[in-house]
Enzyme design. Structure first.
Site, PDB file in Angstrom:
ATOM      1  N   GLY A 148       0.829  -1.210   0.000  1.00 49.49           N
ATOM      2  CA  GLY A 148       0.000   0.000   0.000  1.00 49.49           C
ATOM      3  C   GLY A 148       0.855   1.248   0.000  1.00 49.49           C
ATOM      4  N   SER A 149       0.373   2.264   0.720  1.00 51.12           N
ATOM      5  CA  SER A 149       0.950   3.605   0.590  1.00 51.12           C
ATOM      6  C   SER A 149       2.377   3.735   1.108  1.00 51.12           C
ATOM      7  CB  SER A 149       0.073   4.611   1.325  1.00 51.12           C
ATOM      8  OG  SER A 149      -1.217   4.562   0.764  1.00 51.12           O
ATOM      9  N   VAL A 150       2.867   2.798   1.922  1.00 54.96           N
ATOM     10  CA  VAL A 150       4.258   2.939   2.345  1.00 54.96           C
ATOM     11  C   VAL A 150       5.192   2.867   1.141  1.00 54.96           C
ATOM     12  CG1 VAL A 150       3.918   2.129   4.716  1.00 54.96           C
ATOM     13  CG2 VAL A 150       4.493   0.489   2.926  1.00 54.96           C
TER      14      VAL A 150
END
Lengths: 484, 456
Positions: free
Chosen positions: A218-220
């Site tokens: 995801g956004s990491v």
């Protein structure tokens, strides 16, 4: 008649010559390949019942060999098995060997080539063969704290490491299991336990999911997009990125939506600061589409993706970003840029990525083994920090750090804050299915002199639960390490 | 028949010296087992030392009295092999809790007694020629015994070759090896002229008459019968090889070898086609390392474990008690070579094979030296049988050829084999005595008053 006898004698001699040949072949020429044949459990049998060295955490054995009265002279015993199952692994006769038990088996058994002197002296003094001890880098208190943070019945992993040395300070996962079940000398008991444990959902018998399980990051992953953008020269810290509510693709009935839970929808253009603070999707998708798949793949690999050689010294599952160009279409690249679709990472890889940013762009070799000692306590091997690779420039690392600090100070990772300490962080919420997400937090502290990296993943949770179980727990771990 | 010049000296003192060395080998091996496996040197150990010494000396003294020109190397070689075998069996007993060692000691005593009896009773090996057809009848009876209900011990490890005698089991086929050799030697030495001269010549091949083929048919039937009814491939090969070499030596005709090879090819192919257990042996041999074959019942687990053990031993071996030969099924009998290879290494196993080669060589030497055709044939047959048996079992264990269950002479746990092989050695000793004895003392002479030579 005597000529026929002599001829028969030649035949008999030929038979013996053949025997000398086949014995030489088995015991000399083919010996190495026979010894390493996968069906060969000789070496295992030779050491299974021996006094194998203990695995230590803070001087206390978490795995040790205890003398028995049976023919098999020593029984492997695991203390705090649930806490350490993913690290120690187990050492069974017929159901395999995993974890540190397998990765350090020669040292633990005392049969490594450099242990020759000990074997000889043990042989002369008549002492029972004894293996070497392996001390882990793990901090017992931190390990316990991290383990207690994952609620029972919920799968999850936490990695805590030192970004400057690569030493892993805590690495936990749930659900765990009792390694003592796999240590029985009775093959059938072990086989039953094995079948039972293998069938349990989310339990990984072969190593902690923290380094054996792949999740959508995801956004990491946006941290890698950011590094790629800054390194490309096409972007700088003041660049303004497009931030539409949806990203449309020509000719395809698909749109990539922006992140729903932050304030992304409030503006149609965004700076890096804003885009990271609110974890907006479309700015990073646009960066990836602009730079192309090769650039993102290359950057991901500089941070450790697609590297199958990482060992801690247990082999780490390979985190993946789609490789050669052309394998992703435009929507695919856009989705991959925000850590979805074909991007898969272990929690340890995300911790390594974060550690590289924390350590001025230098990624250190992660390691679980602090020291190896002989039975008479001579240190024969100790952890020396090694640079694995230069992931990015110190300048880019510094810039990303600043932005990660503002993500904690002003953005959606505010739960990770520690009073009086500058914390850098990034959250991730990768959609999986049924409205459930992989909730991530990764970050480090203090931002100006990083001592500790914390990465937490809670797979398959709803957004609220995910938020509760990630950033606030990271804050507690930072406090524990920094003694705040 | 060329006559080799032999030195007319008894050489019994050299035998005694070598015997001391052989005893040192056997006793040291036994002591090392006790040392390495943490056993105390109790009365058993000292009793065994004394028993082995007394048994060896009994044979030695018998030779001094009854066959003083016998080959001085044979007895020490056999004592060394037997001693090593006892030590290895003892070592495996300690790990497995078996009592095969005690039975082996008992059988060693019996076997040596039988050998001494042969040395005393068989005044001259040529007497045995009188019993040519009795030997044939005896062979047939011995071979049929395991098939008689009530006497048969049933199917043991896939083969029906055992009989029950009270608490003991016995493999009559081992003794049949000797009686068949006596029959072939007797028959061929009496009829070799007929076989040689009668018959048609086709091209380069001199073919024998059909009636002269009778003993070959007997041998073939015995081999095939053993294979069909007793599922014993190893013994089958052994019998046939024994006969082939004897008929070749009797006639010096390659044509017999040719006929024999054709019969083997036909029999082998038919066996492969007809008997699933034969086809299975071959498959298991070819695909030994395939995990499917390792895991299967009657698969390659045994041979592969043996190979792993030998590889583990490497050049110098793990040392007694330091390996795990007990992981190999039948480690003390069929697979004893793998046990020795693992713990004594390539070096130790070479030494053992050298002892066998030496024994066989001395057997052939006796055949060359003795003056009568019967003795030559018998010595060649017996010596070659030992060589072939070593080849079949050691070759099988090292996966040179498919593994078949034959015993390793003098080493393997098993009484019938030990008994048969000691009798074979006694016969070879007698023949070597005849071979080395000076011609002028071979007839009645004051030096050998007991020697009543029967002229054939």
């Amino acid at each position: 008649m005597n000529q026929a006898i002599r001829n028969s004698w030649i035949v008999a001699i030929a038979l013996f010559v053949l025997l000398f040949g086949s014995i030489s072949y088995v015991q000399f020429f083919a010996a190495d390949s026979l010894n390493s044949n996968p069906s060969n459990n000789r070496q295992l049998l030779a050491t299974f019942c021996n006094n194998r060295g203990p695995i230590l955490v803070g001087g206390h054995p978490i795995a040790e060999s205890v003398a028995t009265n049976s023919d098999c002279k020593y029984q492997r015993k695991y203390n705090d098995p649930y806490l350490y199952a993913g690290l120690t692994g187990f050492f069974s006769l017929s159901n395999g060997q995993y974890g540190i038990e397998a990765a350090m088996k020669e040292q633990l058994a005392g049969t490594s080539t450099d242990a020759l002197f000990e074997r000889i002296s043990q042989a002369f003094t008549g002492a029972t063969p004894q293996g070497r001890s392996v001390e882990l880098t793990i901090d017992a208190n931190l390990q316990k704290l991290a383990y207690s943070m994952i609620p029972d019945g919920v799968p999850g992993s936490i990695v805590v490491m030192n970004p400057k040395t690569g030493a892993i300070l805590a690495m936990v996962s749930k659900p765990s299991y009792d390694t003592n079940l796999m240590a029985s000398h009775d093959k059938e008991t072990v086989a039953k336990a094995y079948d039972n444990l293998v069938g349990q959902p989310n339990t990984n018998l072969f190593g902690s999911p923290a380094f054996k399980q792949l999740y959508a990051p995801g956004s990491v992953f946006k941290l890698i997009d950011t590094a790629a953008a800054l390194e490309s020269g096409k972007y700088n810290k003041d660049s303004v990125l497009p931030n539409p509510a949806e990203l449309a693709f020509p000719g395809i009935n698909y749109t990539l939506p922006n992140y729903r839970y932050g304030q992304c929808d409030s503006q149609s253009k965004a700076t890096f600061t804003f885009a990271l603070e609110n974890s907006c999707n479309t700015p990073f998708a646009s960066i990836a589409l602009n730079l192309g798949q090769d650039a993102i793949t290359k950057e991901a690999e500089k941070f450790g993706f697609n590297d199958s050689s990482v060992k801690i010294p247990i082999g780490v599952e390979t985190s993946r970003f789609p490789g050669s160009s052309g394998t992703l279409d435009q929507p695919g690249l856009a989705q991959s840029a925000i850590g979805q679709r074909d991007v898969q990472a272990t929690p340890l890889e995300i911790a390594m990525m974060t550690a590289a940013i924390a350590n001025g762009g230098k990624q250190m070799q992660p390691n679980l083994v602090q020291t190896v000692r002989t039975p008479d306590l001579q240190t024969v091997q100790s952890l020396t920090p090694q640079v694995l690779r230069q992931s990015t420039t110190p300048e880019v690392a510094k810039q990303i750090t600043d932005w990660m600090v503002s993500v904690v100070d002003n953005g959606i990772a505010s739960g990770a804050a520690v009073p009086g300490v500058k914390v850098a962080g990034k959250t991730g919420t990768a959609e999986v299915a049924n409205n459930l997400n992989n909730a991530w937090f990764t970050g480090f502290a203090p931002a100006d002199d990083p001592q500790v990296v914390v990465t937490i993943v809670m797979p398959n949770v709803d957004v609220v639960t995910g938020a509760q179980l990630t950033s606030p727990n990271a804050s507690k771990l930072f406090k524990a390490v920094l003694k705040k | 028949m060329s006559q080799l010049a032999t030195v007319p000296k008894p050489r019994r003192n050299i035998e005694l010296l070598l015997l001391v060395l052989a005893l040192i080998v056997g006793i040291t091996a036994n002591a090392l087992v006790n040392l390495n496996l943490g056993k105390t040197f109790d009365n058993d150990f000292y009793t065994q030392c004394v028993v082995l010494t007394v048994l060896s000396l009994a044979v030695h003294i018998s030779l001094r009295l009854r066959a003083k020109y016998a080959d001085p190397v044979i007895l020490p070689v056999v004592v060394a092999l037997n001693g090593i075998g006892l030590a290895v069996i003892h070592r495996l007993d300690i790990t497995s809790g078996d009592t095969a060692g005690q039975r082996q000691w008992l059988w060693t005593g019996l076997a040596v007694a039988a050998a001494v009896a042969v040395i005393w009773v068989v005044k001259d090996h040529r007497i045995l020629r009188r019993y040519t057809y009795i030997s044939l009848a005896l062979s047939v009876i011995l071979l049929l015994m395991p098939l008689v209900p009530g006497l048969s011990a049933g199917d043991v490890n896939g083969a029906t070759v055992w009989i029950k005698l009270g608490p003991f089991t016995f493999q009559p086929g081992e003794i049949a090896k000797i009686t068949l050799a006596i029959f072939f030697a007797g028959y061929l030495s009496s009829n070799r002229d007929l076989i040689l001269l009668a018959g048609r010549k086709i091209g380069p091949l001199q073919l024998p008459r059909v009636k002269d083929l009778a003993p070959m048919i007997v041998a073939w039937l015995a081999s095939v019968g053993v294979l069909v009814f007793q599922h014993d491939l190893g013994t089958s090969v052994l019998f046939f090889g024994l006969f082939m070499v004897m008929i070749y030596v009797a006639t010096s005709r390659i044509s017999w070898i040719f006929i024999g090879l054709v019969l083997i090819a036909v029999g082998g192919f038919a066996a492969y086609q007809i008997f699933p257990h034969v086809a299975r042996r071959i498959d298991v041999w070819v695909h030994a390392f395939d995990p499917q074959y390792i895991g299967a019942a009657g698969g390659s687990y045994q041979v592969v474990q043996g190979l792993f053990g030998m590889a583990n031993g490497g050049l110098i071996g793990t040392g007694f008690g330091q390996g795990s030969p007990q992981t190999v099924p039948l480690a003390n009998s069929d697979m004893i070579i793998a046990s020795i290879g693992e713990e004594l290494g390539l070096v130790g196993l070479f030494a053992v094979v050298c002892l066998y080669a030496l024994l066989v060589a001395r057997g052939f030497r006796a055949a060359l030296g003795t003056r009568d055709a019967f003795g030559k044939l018998l010595a060649v047959g017996l010596a070659f049988a030992v060589a072939l048996q070593c080849f079949v079992i050691i070759g099988g264990v090292t996966r040179l050829i498919p593994l078949t269950g034959l015993t390793t002479p003098f080493l393997a746990a098993g009484g019938s084999s030990l008994l048969a092989n000691w009798i074979i050695v006694a016969l070879i000793l007698k023949i070597s005595d005849a071979a080395r004895r000076p011609i002028n003392v071979s007839a009645d002479s004051p030096q050998t008053p007991h020697q009543e030579v029967q002229t054939p």
